[in-house]
Design an enzyme around this catalytic site. Structure first.
Site, PDB file in Angstrom:
ATOM      1  N   ASN A  45      10.809  73.750   9.532  1.00  0.00           N
ATOM      2  CA  ASN A  45      10.744  73.644   8.160  1.00  0.00           C
ATOM      3  C   ASN A  45      10.852  72.078   7.676  1.00  0.00           C
ATOM      4  O   ASN A  45      10.495  71.828   6.743  1.00  0.00           O
ATOM      5  CB  ASN A  45      11.042  74.761   7.172  1.00  0.00           C
ATOM      6  N   ARG A  85      -0.153  77.624   6.674  1.00  0.00           N
ATOM      7  CA  ARG A  85      -0.110  77.149   5.320  1.00  0.00           C
ATOM      8  C   ARG A  85       0.619  75.880   5.075  1.00  0.00           C
ATOM      9  O   ARG A  85       0.040  75.441   3.989  1.00  0.00           O
ATOM     10  CB  ARG A  85       0.879  78.315   4.637  1.00  0.00           C
ATOM     11  N   CYS A  93       0.442  85.559   2.081  1.00  0.00           N
ATOM     12  CA  CYS A  93       0.661  85.977   3.622  1.00  0.00           C
ATOM     13  C   CYS A  93       1.596  87.058   3.373  1.00  0.00           C
ATOM     14  O   CYS A  93       1.658  87.997   2.327  1.00  0.00           O
ATOM     15  CB  CYS A  93       1.373  84.804   4.379  1.00  0.00           C
ATOM     16  N   ARG A 130       2.305  83.600  -2.820  1.00  0.00           N
ATOM     17  CA  ARG A 130       2.540  82.352  -2.515  1.00  0.00           C
ATOM     18  C   ARG A 130       1.610  81.270  -3.284  1.00  0.00           C
ATOM     19  O   ARG A 130       0.886  80.396  -2.765  1.00  0.00           O
ATOM     20  CB  ARG A 130       2.727  81.896  -0.741  1.00  0.00           C
ATOM     21  N   PRO A 131       1.522  81.089  -4.522  1.00  0.00           N
ATOM     22  CA  PRO A 131       0.735  80.368  -5.273  1.00  0.00           C
ATOM     23  C   PRO A 131       1.012  78.814  -5.000  1.00  0.00           C
ATOM     24  O   PRO A 131       2.378  78.410  -4.657  1.00  0.00           O
ATOM     25  CB  PRO A 131       0.979  80.536  -7.000  1.00  0.00           C
ATOM     26  N   ILE A 132       0.293  77.886  -5.559  1.00  0.00           N
ATOM     27  CA  ILE A 132       0.658  76.556  -5.500  1.00  0.00           C
ATOM     28  C   ILE A 132       0.484  75.861  -6.789  1.00  0.00           C
ATOM     29  O   ILE A 132       0.357  74.316  -6.766  1.00  0.00           O
ATOM     30  CB  ILE A 132      -0.160  75.908  -4.193  1.00  0.00           C
ATOM     31  N   ASP A 133       0.836  76.517  -7.638  1.00  0.00           N
ATOM     32  CA  ASP A 133       0.521  75.976  -8.865  1.00  0.00           C
ATOM     33  C   ASP A 133       1.642  74.895  -9.392  1.00  0.00           C
ATOM     34  O   ASP A 133       1.208  73.847 -10.192  1.00  0.00           O
ATOM     35  CB  ASP A 133       0.683  77.127 -10.166  1.00  0.00           C
ATOM     36  N   GLN A 134       2.862  74.894  -8.734  1.00  0.00           N
ATOM     37  CA  GLN A 134       3.628  73.809  -8.977  1.00  0.00           C
ATOM     38  C   GLN A 134       3.459  72.546  -8.265  1.00  0.00           C
ATOM     39  O   GLN A 134       3.645  71.457  -8.763  1.00  0.00           O
ATOM     40  CB  GLN A 134       5.315  74.151  -8.662  1.00  0.00           C
ATOM     41  N   ASP A 194      14.657  83.402   4.189  1.00  0.00           N
ATOM     42  CA  ASP A 194      14.147  83.497   5.583  1.00  0.00           C
ATOM     43  C   ASP A 194      15.136  84.043   6.587  1.00  0.00           C
ATOM     44  O   ASP A 194      14.891  84.323   7.820  1.00  0.00           O
ATOM     45  CB  ASP A 194      14.120  82.032   6.256  1.00  0.00           C
ATOM     46  N   ILE A 203      13.241  85.892  -3.804  1.00  0.00           N
ATOM     47  CA  ILE A 203      12.379  84.895  -3.718  1.00  0.00           C
ATOM     48  C   ILE A 203      10.832  85.242  -3.460  1.00  0.00           C
ATOM     49  O   ILE A 203       9.999  84.585  -4.345  1.00  0.00           O
ATOM     50  CB  ILE A 203      12.781  83.723  -2.625  1.00  0.00           C
ATOM     51  N   ARG A 229       5.770  81.262  16.408  1.00  0.00           N
ATOM     52  CA  ARG A 229       5.219  80.191  15.508  1.00  0.00           C
ATOM     53  C   ARG A 229       6.502  79.432  15.109  1.00  0.00           C
ATOM     54  O   ARG A 229       6.554  78.078  14.911  1.00  0.00           O
ATOM     55  CB  ARG A 229       4.631  80.707  14.210  1.00  0.00           C
TER      56      ARG A 229
HETATM   57  C1  EPZ Z   1       9.097  77.245   2.277  1.00  0.00           C
HETATM   58  O1  EPZ Z   1       8.006  77.982   1.919  1.00  0.00           O
HETATM   59  C2  EPZ Z   1       9.393  77.853   4.008  1.00  0.00           C
HETATM   60  N1  EPZ Z   1       8.256  77.408   4.560  1.00  0.00           N
HETATM   61  C3  EPZ Z   1       9.489  79.068   4.079  1.00  0.00           C
HETATM   62  O2  EPZ Z   1       9.754  79.584   5.166  1.00  0.00           O
HETATM   63  C4  EPZ Z   1      10.704  79.614   3.031  1.00  0.00           C
HETATM   64  O3  EPZ Z   1      10.674  80.985   3.149  1.00  0.00           O
HETATM   65  C5  EPZ Z   1      10.386  79.354   1.719  1.00  0.00           C
HETATM   66  O4  EPZ Z   1      10.283  77.755   1.550  1.00  0.00           O
HETATM   67  C6  EPZ Z   1      11.373  79.228   0.550  1.00  0.00           C
HETATM   68  O5  EPZ Z   1      12.954  78.901   1.198  1.00  0.00           O
HETATM   69  C7  EPZ Z   1       8.065  76.204   5.147  1.00  0.00           C
HETATM   70  O6  EPZ Z   1       8.912  75.162   4.745  1.00  0.00           O
HETATM   71  C8  EPZ Z   1       7.007  75.578   5.945  1.00  0.00           C
HETATM   72  P1  EPZ Z   1       8.589  77.871  -1.857  1.00  0.00           P
HETATM   73  P2  EPZ Z   1       7.340  77.423   0.536  1.00  0.00           P
HETATM   74  O7  EPZ Z   1       7.521  76.973  -2.440  1.00  0.00           O
HETATM   75  O8  EPZ Z   1       7.678  76.148   0.152  1.00  0.00           O
HETATM   76  C9  EPZ Z   1       6.896  80.635  -5.478  1.00  0.00           C
HETATM   77  C10 EPZ Z   1       9.604  80.648   7.154  1.00  0.00           C
HETATM   78  O9  EPZ Z   1       9.816  81.771   7.803  1.00  0.00           O
HETATM   79  N2  EPZ Z   1       5.978  79.314  -5.840  1.00  0.00           N
HETATM   80  O10 EPZ Z   1      10.051  77.457  -1.977  1.00  0.00           O
HETATM   81  O11 EPZ Z   1       5.794  77.828   0.573  1.00  0.00           O
HETATM   82  C11 EPZ Z   1       6.842  81.207  -4.349  1.00  0.00           C
HETATM   83  O12 EPZ Z   1       5.742  82.118  -4.780  1.00  0.00           O
HETATM   84  C12 EPZ Z   1       8.883  80.639   5.960  1.00  0.00           C
HETATM   85  O13 EPZ Z   1       9.910  79.680   7.851  1.00  0.00           O
HETATM   86  C13 EPZ Z   1       5.355  79.330  -7.093  1.00  0.00           C
HETATM   87  O14 EPZ Z   1       5.461  80.152  -7.629  1.00  0.00           O
HETATM   88  O15 EPZ Z   1       8.323  78.299  -0.567  1.00  0.00           O
HETATM   89  C14 EPZ Z   1       8.090  81.667  -3.831  1.00  0.00           C
HETATM   90  O16 EPZ Z   1       8.203  82.861  -4.766  1.00  0.00           O
HETATM   91  C15 EPZ Z   1       8.409  81.739   5.365  1.00  0.00           C
HETATM   92  N3  EPZ Z   1       4.483  78.103  -7.075  1.00  0.00           N
HETATM   93  C16 EPZ Z   1       8.849  80.748  -4.572  1.00  0.00           C
HETATM   94  O17 EPZ Z   1       8.479  79.774  -5.272  1.00  0.00           O
HETATM   95  C17 EPZ Z   1       4.587  77.112  -6.323  1.00  0.00           C
HETATM   96  O18 EPZ Z   1       3.504  76.258  -6.480  1.00  0.00           O
HETATM   97  C18 EPZ Z   1       9.753  79.875  -3.339  1.00  0.00           C
HETATM   98  O19 EPZ Z   1       8.578  79.278  -2.581  1.00  0.00           O
HETATM   99  C19 EPZ Z   1       5.088  77.077  -5.100  1.00  0.00           C
HETATM  100  C20 EPZ Z   1       6.125  78.219  -4.846  1.00  0.00           C
END
Ligand code: EPZ
Length: 431
Positions: free
Chosen positions: A23, A93, A117, A122-126, A305, A327, A397
């Site tokens: 990551n 992703r 997934c 897992r939205p990307i609005d932020q 994780d 989370i 993966r």
């Molecule tokens: C990263 O995912 C990791 N993946 C994930 O690991 C890990 O579980 C996660 O961070 C949390 O630590 C990689 O780094 C490739 P987030 P990421 O944005 O960045 C919400 C693994 O097993 N959110 O920190 O996608 C989201 O839905 C994987 O290695 C929004 O609402 O996670 C979640 O509830 C699985 N809007 C929370 O934030 C957004 O725009 C944390 O997600 C972005 C996220």
């Protein structure tokens, strides 16, 4: 149809070398294309997600020269497109990091919307909120995020959610914005810090990574460098849990103990001995473990994780434990698979009530996702009899040489490549 066949019951004993963090590698590979000079990455984990992303940047024209399994040279001078293909995003992703990298370099990018997934929507609005704050026009056009601007300008961005991906993606783009950007409520994970350190090695000016306020002063360009990826705290935590579940004694080498503090604290709480020095940690589990409460939180809290792996250990502990997943909204899919092995777990909303049992029995189970798959292997290693874990593509993966490393620790685990091999195993097992 690759599967793992595991004969459980042997304590895991010995030493294991921990690979570079997946990551951290994924955003760093993406950021590497922001320079027109060569970037050399060392301690790269040889896992499918990393290899898929290297193929994706090659497809848009980046030079990728694999020096050895763990070292790659990347050169972004001849990138010919700003569009990431759907196939890449479907496979991984984290291709969304190319949005921040391409915007940072060309002020343009087109990346497929990443789907949800197994663990949540897992939205990307932020991510898009941050890019718009920097002056980027970004729209969803037929499933692609199409982003462009004449010039990015620094902004003061307050994240509504602590997001690893959004923090890193915005940080990448902001490196090339004109002026200063402040990201408030930033994620503090070690891989966020590693991405910031890498960008600074390329000439970026980032301060505060690892705290919840990151300050970025935009620069004109980013130059080549050589960088070593940080050790993978989740791979390390997974082997720590395997030691706990099998009453083993494992020394993990090439780790940063500070990154493992929340995991070590929980293992000590349930009765493991955890010893550590500057770059190794040792976990000894000599007696039946006790129950506890766990709530997943952003770093430095207990990592989401590590939630499935911790639950597998608690399912064998003495007493009732509670695991809360704060989370992601559906990260308990593995519970039904563990139940097939004799676990007694009840999930209500984002909490699992785990009533410890004396032992698991072997069964056929399937990995719903990467970390859940690792948890099922941990359960199989402690179970009586044979466990066959299906859909191990998820596990490959994110874990380098998973079965090889476990065999070196004394595990009876083999990868099965075909139905014929499975039939032979079933004959051997007498099923
Ligand atoms: C990263 O995912 C990791 N993946 C994930 O690991 C890990 O579980 C996660 O961070 C949390 O630590 C990689 O780094 C490739 P987030 P990421 O944005 O960045 C919400 C693994 O097993 N959110 O920190 O996608 C989201 O839905 C994987 O290695 C929004 O609402 O996670 C979640 O509830 C699985 N809007 C929370 O934030 C957004 O725009 C944390 O997600 C972005 C996220």
């Amino acid at each position: 149809m690759e599967k793992y066949a595991i004969r459980g019951g042997s304590p895991l004993v010995g030493e294991v070398d921990i690979a570079g963090a997946k990551n951290a590698a994924l955003p760093i590979i993406s950021a590497a294309i922001m320079s027109n000079e060569t970037v050399t990455l060392e301690n790269l984990p040889d896992v499918n997600d990393v290899n898929v992303l290297l193929e994706a940047i090659q497809r848009i024209g980046a030079g990728v020269d694999r020096v050895d399994r763990h070292t790659v040279r990347i050169n972004g001078a001849h990138i010919k497109g700003y569009s990431v293909d759907y196939e890449s995003m479907k496979k991984i992703r984290a291709s969304y990091y190319l949005l921040g990298a391409l915007l940072g370099k060309y002020n343009r990018a087109s990346v497929p919307m990443p789907g949800g997934c197994a663990i949540g929507s897992r939205p990307i609005d932020q991510h898009t909120k941050g890019f718009r704050a920097l002056g980027v026009r970004i729209e969803n056009e037929s499933g692609y995020l199409v982003a462009s601007c004449d010039q990015m300008f620094g902004a003061h961005i307050f994240m509504d959610v602590v997001s690893v991906g959004a923090t890193i993606n915005i940080m990448m783009a902001a490196c090339r914005a004109s002026g200063r950007t402040i990201i408030e409520n930033a994620a503090k994970e070690p891989h966020v810090v590693d991405a910031a350190n890498f960008l600074n090695s390329m000439g970026a000016r980032i301060k505060g990574a690892g705290t919840d306020v990151i300050r970025i002063q935009g620069v004109q360009e980013l130059h080549g460098c050589t960088y070593t990826i940080v050790p993978d705290m989740i791979e390390a935590g997974t082997y720590m849990m395997a030691a706990a579940a099998t009453k083993g004694d494992i020394v993990l080498r090439n780790v940063i103990p500070k990154h493992l503090e929340a995991i070590s604290a929980k293992l000590r709480e349930i009765g493991c001995e955890v010893m550590e020095a500057d770059d190794w940690v040792r976990v000894v589990a000599s007696r039946r473990l006790s129950s506890t409460q766990v709530k997943t939180l952003p770093y430095p809290g207990f990592p989401t994780d590590m939630q499935p792996q911790m639950a597998a250990v608690l399912a064998l502990a003495n007493g009732t434990s509670i695991v809360k997943e704060s989370i992601f909204e559906s990260r308990f899919k593995y519970v039904d698979e563990l139940a097939r092995m004799g676990a007694n777990i009840k999930v209500e909303g984002n909490a699992a009530m785990i009533i410890g049992v004396d032992r698991f029995h072997g069964a056929q189970v399937a990995s719903p996702d990467l970390r859940a798959g690792a948890a099922l292997v941990i359960a199989g290693l402690s179970a009586e009899g044979i466990t066959v874990v299906d859909d191990i593509g998820y596990i490959l993966r994110g874990y380098e040489d998973f079965d090889e490393k476990l065999r070196l620790l004394g595990a009876a685990i083999e990868k099965i490549h075909s139905e014929a091999e499975l039939r032979k195993l079933e004959l051997w097992m007498g099923v």
